[in-house]
Motif scaffolding. Structure first.
Motif, PDB file in Angstrom:
ATOM      1  N   TYR A  58     -15.812  48.859  13.335  1.00 16.20           N
ATOM      2  CA  TYR A  58     -15.831  49.782  14.474  1.00 16.20           C
ATOM      3  C   TYR A  58     -17.128  49.628  15.266  1.00 16.20           C
ATOM      4  O   TYR A  58     -17.118  49.612  16.507  1.00 16.20           O
ATOM      5  CB  TYR A  58     -15.675  51.217  13.974  1.00 16.20           C
ATOM      6  N   THR A  63     -12.092  47.188  16.765  1.00 12.07           N
ATOM      7  CA  THR A  63     -11.277  48.293  16.254  1.00 12.07           C
ATOM      8  C   THR A  63      -9.945  47.815  15.684  1.00 12.07           C
ATOM      9  O   THR A  63      -9.328  48.521  14.885  1.00 12.07           O
ATOM     10  CB  THR A  63     -11.013  49.321  17.370  1.00 12.07           C
ATOM     11  N   TYR A  67      -7.968  48.943  10.459  1.00  9.65           N
ATOM     12  CA  TYR A  67      -6.820  49.185   9.584  1.00  9.65           C
ATOM     13  C   TYR A  67      -6.095  47.885   9.250  1.00  9.65           C
ATOM     14  O   TYR A  67      -6.182  46.912  10.015  1.00  9.65           O
ATOM     15  CB  TYR A  67      -5.848  50.170  10.250  1.00  9.65           C
ATOM     16  N   PRO A 102      -9.515  57.888  11.572  1.00  7.47           N
ATOM     17  CA  PRO A 102     -10.529  57.174  12.359  1.00  7.47           C
ATOM     18  C   PRO A 102     -11.860  57.903  12.449  1.00  7.47           C
ATOM     19  O   PRO A 102     -12.896  57.261  12.667  1.00  7.47           O
ATOM     20  CB  PRO A 102      -9.875  57.067  13.745  1.00  7.47           C
ATOM     21  N   ALA A 246     -13.091  58.513  18.461  1.00  3.31           N
ATOM     22  CA  ALA A 246     -12.430  57.233  18.193  1.00  3.31           C
ATOM     23  C   ALA A 246     -11.351  56.864  19.202  1.00  3.31           C
ATOM     24  O   ALA A 246     -10.924  55.706  19.234  1.00  3.31           O
ATOM     25  CB  ALA A 246     -11.830  57.245  16.780  1.00  3.31           C
ATOM     26  N   LEU A 250      -6.605  54.205  18.379  1.00  2.00           N
ATOM     27  CA  LEU A 250      -6.893  53.981  16.966  1.00  2.00           C
ATOM     28  C   LEU A 250      -6.151  54.992  16.097  1.00  2.00           C
ATOM     29  O   LEU A 250      -5.745  54.676  14.969  1.00  2.00           O
ATOM     30  CB  LEU A 250      -8.400  54.064  16.705  1.00  2.00           C
ATOM     31  N   HIS A 251      -5.950  56.204  16.618  1.00  2.00           N
ATOM     32  CA  HIS A 251      -5.167  57.200  15.879  1.00  2.00           C
ATOM     33  C   HIS A 251      -3.697  56.796  15.813  1.00  2.00           C
ATOM     34  O   HIS A 251      -3.031  57.011  14.795  1.00  2.00           O
ATOM     35  CB  HIS A 251      -5.323  58.577  16.514  1.00  2.00           C
ATOM     36  N   PHE A 254      -3.491  54.312  13.143  1.00  2.60           N
ATOM     37  CA  PHE A 254      -3.581  55.008  11.855  1.00  2.60           C
ATOM     38  C   PHE A 254      -2.223  55.607  11.473  1.00  2.60           C
ATOM     39  O   PHE A 254      -1.770  55.472  10.325  1.00  2.60           O
ATOM     40  CB  PHE A 254      -4.643  56.098  11.941  1.00  2.60           C
TER      41      PHE A 254
END
Length: 370
Positions: A58, A63, A67, A102, A246, A250-251, A254
């Motif tokens: 990150y 990014t 994950y 995140p 974040a 990115l969420h 996730f």
């Protein structure tokens, strides 16, 4: 006066016996801690390193490497680029993927580049041993203090530090230890009449690993509305902070990874639960054998485990069983007295949830050792 003197003389041997018992228990706890420290010191702290690796990715603007890239089956494989990145940071051991929200990668990224790996591992090991001891103290308070404190601590330390769940969690410096301690803090504060602290603690636990949020449902049964309100407020604040730091993409990634995990039953030597059990029963087994050539045992054999894609019926049945179990516990909580709630029903609810988790590890209840 003679009666008082006689009573004092009779009680003195018992006080001496209690004092000796307490000293023995304290020495036992210290010996257990020393053994645990020596054992865990030679381990890789791979689960902690996943947090550092995600934070480093990150911090470097990569990014897409936070994950894992699993699309259909979750194979517990980290991004390929992590190996070289972590070697540059001074770590060349086992690696597992980052599976936390995140928020923590974003926060940890602020200092990740300056962190010395050995220092981080040592600090985490001290903190996790302290957290487990604190968890035992909380469990003693929750269950009504029916066993003398030092006896409880000695028994609890042996059952936690010297068994597979605690030993694996400590060896990996697993964040689950903090999650377990926060769950216990929420339960203890709830029983002690501090609902705001209870709700905030459970919200923080859920922000680390989502499943503790399920425990908030139980407060409906006990009508602890202030704890629920505090949980909702703290949870909303943490969620907003996470998105602010974040960003939403990115969420979304996730949530995609969580969906893949939920659709997979992973069976390893350290996963104990309903889904891993079903994954090993013919004709379900085998589906896909995941090989990890980067993880080799002393005999030179590569690690391997089963990854089974769940059917729609399987997913629906697992969810239904979890919901029914939670509703049953919530209903029982509303009818039980304080002693039964805290000595029986809370431990039962934590265990049930752990058994139904998509990734139920042997340390999923580490911390809540009732």
């Amino acid at each position: 006066m003679r009666t008082a003197g006689l009573s004092s003389a009779v009680s003195r041997p018992f006080e001496t016996a209690r004092s000796q018992r307490d000293r023995v228990c304290i020495l036992a706890v210290l010996a257990i801690l020393a053994t645990s420290w020596i054992t865990s010191s030679s381990a890789s702290s791979a689960d902690l390193m996943a947090v550092l690796a995600a934070a480093l990715a990150y911090s470097e603007g990569a990014t897409h490497l936070v994950y894992p890239g699993d699309q259909v089956v979750f194979g517990m494989m980290p991004p390929d680029e992590w190996s070289a990145m972590m070697r540059g940071a001074g770590y060349d051991g086992e690696l597992y993927p980052y599976l936390y929200p995140p928020l923590w990668a974003a926060l940890f990224s602020l200092c990740a580049q300056a962190i010395d790996v050995d220092w981080l591992v040592d600090v985490a090991r001290v903190a996790n041993h302290a957290l487990l001891l604190g968890s035992l103290w909380l469990a003693w308070r929750i269950t009504g203090r029916v066993i003398p404190f030092f006896v409880f601590m000695a028994i609890g330390a042996a059952a936690t530090f010297l068994t597979l769940p605690g030993a694996v969690a400590l060896a990996e410096n697993q964040p689950q230890i903090l999650v377990g301690a926060l769950i216990l803090l929420a339960i203890e504060r709830s029983g002690a009449g501090a609902p705001r602290t209870a709700g905030a603690a459970l919200a923080l636990a859920a922000a680390l690993k989502g499943y503790p949020a399920l425990l908030a449902v139980i407060w409906i049964g006990t009508r602890e509305w202030r704890a629920l309100a505090a949980f909702a407020a703290a949870g909303a604040a943490l969620a907003m902070l996470s998105v602010m730091l974040a960003g939403w993409p990115l969420h979304a990634e996730f949530l995609r990874v969580l969906s893949v995990i939920s659709d997979t039953a992973l069976a390893t030597n350290f996963s104990f639960g309903l889904n891993p059990l079903l994954a090993q029963i013919p004709p379900i087994y085998p589906n896909e054998i995941v090989m990890r050539p980067d993880l080799v045992n002393e005999a030179g054999e590569a690690a391997q485990y089963l990854a089974v894609v769940k059917t729609e019926l399987w997913k629906s049945a697992s969810l239904a069983l979890l919901i029914v179990s939670l509703l049953a516990v919530t209903f029982a909580m509303g009818r039980a007295d304080h002693e039964v709630r805290y000595s029986t029903l809370w431990p039962f609810s934590i265990t049930i949830i752990a058994l139904f988790l998509p990734l139920p590890w042997c340390y999923s209840c580490t911390g809540p050792q009732f």
